[in-house]
Design a protein around this motif. Structure first.
Motif, PDB file in Angstrom:
ATOM      1  N   HIS A   4      26.251   9.975 -84.688  1.00 40.24           N
ATOM      2  CA  HIS A   4      26.211   9.543 -86.070  1.00 40.24           C
ATOM      3  C   HIS A   4      27.090   8.606 -86.147  1.00 40.24           C
ATOM      4  N   HIS A   6      30.495   8.833 -86.181  1.00 37.09           N
ATOM      5  CA  HIS A   6      31.631   9.243 -86.850  1.00 37.09           C
ATOM      6  C   HIS A   6      32.731   8.585 -86.271  1.00 37.09           C
ATOM      7  N   ASP A 211      20.654  20.056 -88.917  1.00 37.95           N
ATOM      8  CA  ASP A 211      19.969  19.012 -89.434  1.00 37.95           C
ATOM      9  C   ASP A 211      18.601  19.073 -90.341  1.00 37.95           C
ATOM     10  N   GLU A 212      17.904  20.285 -90.176  1.00 34.85           N
ATOM     11  CA  GLU A 212      16.738  20.591 -90.998  1.00 34.85           C
ATOM     12  C   GLU A 212      17.361  21.209 -92.284  1.00 34.85           C
ATOM     13  N   ALA A 214      19.949  20.089 -93.856  1.00 34.84           N
ATOM     14  CA  ALA A 214      20.689  19.184 -94.597  1.00 34.84           C
ATOM     15  C   ALA A 214      19.401  18.310 -95.357  1.00 34.84           C
ATOM     16  N   LEU A 215      18.483  17.990 -94.477  1.00 34.82           N
ATOM     17  CA  LEU A 215      17.129  17.317 -94.778  1.00 34.82           C
ATOM     18  C   LEU A 215      16.466  17.845 -95.985  1.00 34.82           C
ATOM     19  N   ARG A 219      19.944  15.968 -97.970  1.00 33.52           N
ATOM     20  CA  ARG A 219      21.170  15.254 -97.515  1.00 33.52           C
ATOM     21  C   ARG A 219      20.770  14.543 -96.309  1.00 33.52           C
ATOM     22  N   SER A 220      21.571  13.571 -95.458  1.00 34.48           N
ATOM     23  CA  SER A 220      21.374  13.297 -94.386  1.00 34.48           C
ATOM     24  C   SER A 220      22.315  13.802 -93.437  1.00 34.48           C
ATOM     25  N   PRO A 221      21.700  14.157 -92.131  1.00 28.54           N
ATOM     26  CA  PRO A 221      22.468  14.967 -91.063  1.00 28.54           C
ATOM     27  C   PRO A 221      23.806  14.481 -90.763  1.00 28.54           C
ATOM     28  N   ALA A 222      23.953  13.041 -90.857  1.00 33.09           N
ATOM     29  CA  ALA A 222      25.220  12.275 -90.750  1.00 33.09           C
ATOM     30  C   ALA A 222      26.421  12.709 -91.978  1.00 33.09           C
ATOM     31  N   ASP A 223      25.864  13.659 -92.882  1.00 31.80           N
ATOM     32  CA  ASP A 223      26.717  14.000 -93.790  1.00 31.80           C
ATOM     33  C   ASP A 223      27.565  15.235 -93.250  1.00 31.80           C
TER      34      ASP A 223
END
Length: 536
Positions: A4, A6, A211-212, A214-215, A219-223
């Protein structure tokens, strides 16, 4: 899962042993001195032999200036979320925005119940954590409406928000099971598992669950930043995770960043040597590999915060440079080479002690650099890391002077100062056999390592013109060792003689003179050869 991008973070995960309270604080200070980003502490309030984590973190924040602090992770069943929210915000304000919040649903329910906390099922613990996160965030929204949350496990009726933290505090959730991973994806700013409970090969499936969720929550998984408590040993063949020399650690951690999206590594160790090796040998190598791969995948990545160089990263010691005067002092006329990308730290010539350990005018110099020579980024990194590690020692020297001022002023016991100094890099180094740079100044990558050879013999073999310089540096290592022993003797003698205060200050002045002079000389003579010869 993809990287991602970060910013990479590195830190320590300390055990708050009450019987060695001074040492725990000293290890936290060592974390900062070594240039790491985070100090984290486990939180088990029912453990009688442990210090209270929040009180300890407050002391650590007061005795450091750059590292972030965080519980790893806070035991929510024994820390009511409304009170915890204000504790976090208060320490964040007082520390200048250096607090993060690792948060857990709780475990060891017998111990929690023994202190008057609730005895919850696993499912109830997840529900309580979700309610708690809502309360914490609502109370950080200073200036907002009164908080009214009527949960099953936590209730707040009309509480006024505030104070607000000084920065956007990350809530990093310790999670392993499906429901907790889903909560992390929906609500958390970070995921904080431990390698002992989530082995590297299990991370992909857990990340996918986050990730699932978050989406699904928009949200984005990168959050969700991915952090990882890790432990290992620097011995072994490298056949298992983090069981081998530093280059094995570098390769394995860089791979987790690039393939699994992990971006923060927190070393679970109370051994000062492990902390130093992690900071000096592993961290630079991981940063280098990740930055290089990110640049290949996306050339614009070099301009993003996650790929900042050491001099640009907040909370770490950067390269000391000088734009005027003679950067290297008398001697090597080519000591400041623009193409190197780093300038040796100049010797300001200030001397505090009335005696001299050596005659600086007799120091030999190495060959002058070729003015037409260019250096690759990898070659430039060798000298840069040498200066970085020297900067850590310069900061330690300032800490020694501060400790001695406390001793002579009567606010610290000499024994406590000795204990603290003995955890420092400068005290642990075996200066007498010239192994300082062997142990602490490696640039470790997957392409080369010097596990089986020390720096000085390698330089001798590579360029015979450096032999007089190396001989002199080794002689000065012997002298530094003796000066450090003199400081220790002066601390012991301080309590038994009328002139102890003056003798102690004189010993520290002599340490300042010898160490700063030596480090500048070593940089002046070795920064360019390290780049040219590729020894590191």
């Amino acid at each position: 899962m993809a990287d991602h991008g970060h910013e990479l973070l590195f830190g320590t995960f300390l055990t708050p042993v009450a019987a060695r309270a001074d040492r725990v604080v000293a290890l936290a200070q060592l974390t900062e001195q070594a240039g790491l980003d985070l100090v984290t502490v486990q939180d088990h309030p029912y453990q009688a032999r442990f210090l209270d984590t929040w009180t300890l973190l407050s002391v650590v924040a007061a005795r450091t200036s750059t590292v972030r602090v965080s519980p790893n992770v806070a035991n929510l069943p024994l820390r009511p979320p409304a009170v915890l929210a204000r504790s976090v915000a208060t320490l964040d304000v007082l520390s200048g925005g250096r607090v993060e919040l690792g948060l857990g649903a709780g475990a060891f329910w017998d111990g929690i119940a023994a202190l008057g906390g609730p005895r919850l099922t696993a499912a109830e613990g997840v529900d309580a954590l979700e309610e708690g996160i809502g309360i914490i965030r609502a109370l950080w929204a200073e200036g907002g409406a009164s908080v009214r949350i009527d949960g099953r496990h936590h209730r707040v009726h009309g509480a006024h928000p505030g104070p607000a933290p000084a920065h956007d505090v990350g809530i990093w959730v310790g999670a392993y099971k499906r429901r907790m991973l889903g909560l992390t994806g929906r609500l958390a700013g970070g995921w904080l598992p431990s390698s002992a409970y989530a082995a590297p090969e299990t991370l992909a499936a857990m990340n996918a669950a986050i990730d699932e969720a978050a989406l699904a929550a928009g949200r984005s998984p990168a959050d969700v930043r991915r952090l990882y408590n890790v432990s290992g040993t620097f011995t072994g063949s490298g056949g298992a995770f983090l069981q081998g020399p530093a280059d094995v650690w570098v390769e394995q951690l860089a791979e987790l960043t690039l393939e699994e999206g992990m971006s923060a590594y927190i070393l679970a160790s109370d051994d000062p040597d492990d902390i130093r090796r992690f900071a000096a040998e592993v961290v630079p190598g991981v940063r280098e590999l990740v930055e290089a791969e990110r640049a290949l995948r996306d050339p614009s990545a070099a301009d993003r915060p996650g790929t900042a160089g050491a001099a640009d990263r907040p909370g770490t010691l950067g390269v000391v440079t000088s734009t005027g005067g003679d950067a290297g002092g008398a001697g090597n006329p080519g000591s400041a080479v623009p193409a190197l990308g780093v300038t040796p730290t100049p010797d300001d010539g200030v001397r505090l002690a009335g005696v001299r350990v050596w005659d600086e005018s007799t120091r030999p110099t190495g060959p002058a650099p070729d003015p037409d020579r260019t250096y690759t980024p990898r070659e430039q990194a060798s000298g840069r890391h040498l200066v970085d590690v020297h900067d850590h020692l310069r900061q330690e020297l300032a800490e020694v002077r501060r400790l001695v001022e406390q001793v002579t002023g009567g606010s610290m016991d000499p024994g406590a100062a000795r204990s603290h100094i003995n955890t420092m890099t400068m005290r642990q180094n075996n200066w007498t056999v010239g192994t300082y740079c062997e142990s602490y100044c490696r640039v470790v990558t997957t392409h080369h390592t010097i596990e089986d050879q020390s720096l000085f013999p390698g330089l001798r073999r590579a360029d015979s013109r450096l032999v007089p310089v190396i001989d002199r540096l080794e002689q000065e290592h012997h002298a530094i060792h003796e000066v450090l022993e003199g400081v220790d003797r002066a601390l012991v003698a301080f309590v038994s003689g009328p002139d102890g205060r003056a003798a102690l200050r004189s010993a520290v002045d002599l340490l300042s003179d010898t160490l700063l002079s030596h480090l500048s000389y070593e940089e002046r003579e070795l920064v360019e050869p390290l780049a040219r010869l590729g020894i590191l």
